[in-house]
Enzyme design. Structure first.
Site, PDB file in Angstrom:
ATOM      1  N   ALA A   9       0.804  -1.322   0.003  1.00  0.00           N
ATOM      2  CA  ALA A   9       0.017  -0.039   0.007  1.00  0.00           C
ATOM      3  C   ALA A   9       0.687   1.282   0.097  1.00  0.00           C
ATOM      4  O   ALA A   9       0.372   2.164  -0.316  1.00  0.00           O
ATOM      5  CB  ALA A   9      -1.043  -0.020   1.213  1.00  0.00           C
ATOM      6  N   LYS A 169       7.264 -11.341 -13.583  1.00  0.00           N
ATOM      7  CA  LYS A 169       5.914 -11.066 -13.902  1.00  0.00           C
ATOM      8  C   LYS A 169       5.288 -11.991 -14.605  1.00  0.00           C
ATOM      9  O   LYS A 169       3.950 -12.415 -14.363  1.00  0.00           O
ATOM     10  CB  LYS A 169       6.050  -9.813 -14.558  1.00  0.00           C
ATOM     11  CG  LYS A 169       6.772  -8.674 -13.645  1.00  0.00           C
ATOM     12  CD  LYS A 169       6.043  -8.453 -12.533  1.00  0.00           C
ATOM     13  CE  LYS A 169       4.648  -7.827 -12.369  1.00  0.00           C
ATOM     14  NZ  LYS A 169       4.179  -7.154 -11.022  1.00  0.00           N
TER      15      LYS A 169
END
Length: 342
Positions: A9, A169
């Site tokens: 976050a 990824k």
């Protein structure tokens, strides 16, 4: 409104995802590696929502193998944004591949355990581009059906850090799709190319800037106007605010389930960016590098990205490319003016 768990976050993308979720009415639980280092800034940044108990920060030092039961419990949705983004690896598998894969599967494991309704994973066009065919430099339109063709064995042995990151990824996203399919879970991935835009995260100095913001700031702080332009490695881009909005809409739109959304608002070469900035913002001309008169034209063909599903399914409106950079510069200059204190 539902509570969303957002991993990472306090990162460049993660904090924008938190911001858009809160502004859209969701409650948010954000994870950070260390509350003592990042918690106070986030609570101050989102003080209004913190006071209303719609935002909380929790410590998750080990997303890879830690017990996430208490962190996930009570959240009906997850935005898994956290992922390693660095190019310093001594052991490709240990330092890059497994951290990306294992963190993703661990989050999904606890999402299943706690009956989370939908998970949105921040992937990347690195999982889409095929470097063996030229990557982003080929006459080709990449869609959500395309995948990076690097094998796991090739990624383990590679001496190119960027290739290892791109492979991480791909394998993390594929692991997510495999897990979701095997466990009948609702999954969405967001696949942007290079992400630019104004930074919201805690930045104490220019050295603490995220990579894309540093690229922009370096344009304005070169040692001389004759400094070379950056290399055009990936002119295809996305605005961080569009990426964050895509995460929000991936939760809101039932039909988003099962989609890989390429999110890109366009492309620009560094020479063209500098030229347009100089024309639009005369006050920056003395800070921008000169464009050499003998600069060779870019003769390579740049690929295209198919973001139509994001527009059609998510009804996503994309930010103008120059607004992305102008807003980034405004934010950086404001931080510079304040002496990098928030």
């Amino acid at each position: 409104m539902a509570r969303v768990l957002v991993t990472g976050a306090n990162g460049f993308v993660g904090i924008h995802v938190v911001d858009r979720l809160l502004q859209s009415g969701f409650s948010v639980r954000g994870t950070v590696r260390s509350v003592s280092k990042s918690g106070a800034y986030l609570e101050r940044k989102f003080s209004e929502f913190f006071k209303d108990k719609r935002f909380e920060v929790v410590e998750a030092p080990d997303l890879l193998y830690g017990d996430l039961s208490s962190i996930v419990r009570g959240c009906s949705l997850i935005a898994h944004v956290a992922s390693p983004y660095h190019f310093q690896t001594k052991d490709n598998e240990r330092d890059m591949l497994l951290p990306a894969i294992d963190a993703t599967t661990n989050v999904l494991k606890y999402a299943k355990q706690e009956a989370v309704k939908r998970v949105v994973v921040t992937s990347s066009c690195a999982a889409v581009f095929d470097a063996k065919q030229g990557g982003c430099w080929r006459d080709y339109t990449y869609t959500d059906k395309d995948w990076n063709s690097t094998t796991y064995a090739e990624a383990k042995a590679s001496t190119l850090p960027v290739a290892v990151y791109a492979a991480s990824k791909k394998f993390a996203e594929q692991a997510a799709w495999d897990f979701a399919s095997s466990n009948n879970m609702e999954l969405v991935t967001i696949n942007p190319p290079m992400i630019y835009g104004p930074a919201l995260q805690d930045i104490s100095s220019p050295e603490a800037l995220n990579t894309s913001s540093a690229n922009i700031y370096n344009l304005l702080t070169s040692s001389s106007r004759s400094a070379p332009l950056p290399e055009d490695r990936l002119p295809l881009l996305s605005d961080v605010r569009d990426v964050a909005e895509a995460h929000v809409r991936a939760f809101q739109v039932p039909e988003a389930k099962g989609h890989r959304f390429i999110v890109s608002n366009g492309a620009i070469l560094w020479r063209d960016l500098v030229k347009q900035l100089g024309e639009q913002r005369p006050e920056l001309r003395d800070r921008l590098p000169n464009i050499p008169s003998n600069l060779e034209p870019e003769n390579r063909t740049l690929s295209r990205l198919d973001s139509a599903p994001a527009r059609e399914v998510l009804d996503l409106k994309f930010t103008d490319v120059m607004k992305t950079f102008n807003d980034s510069i405004d934010e950086l200059l404001e931080r510079e003016k304040k002496g990098w204190t928030d």
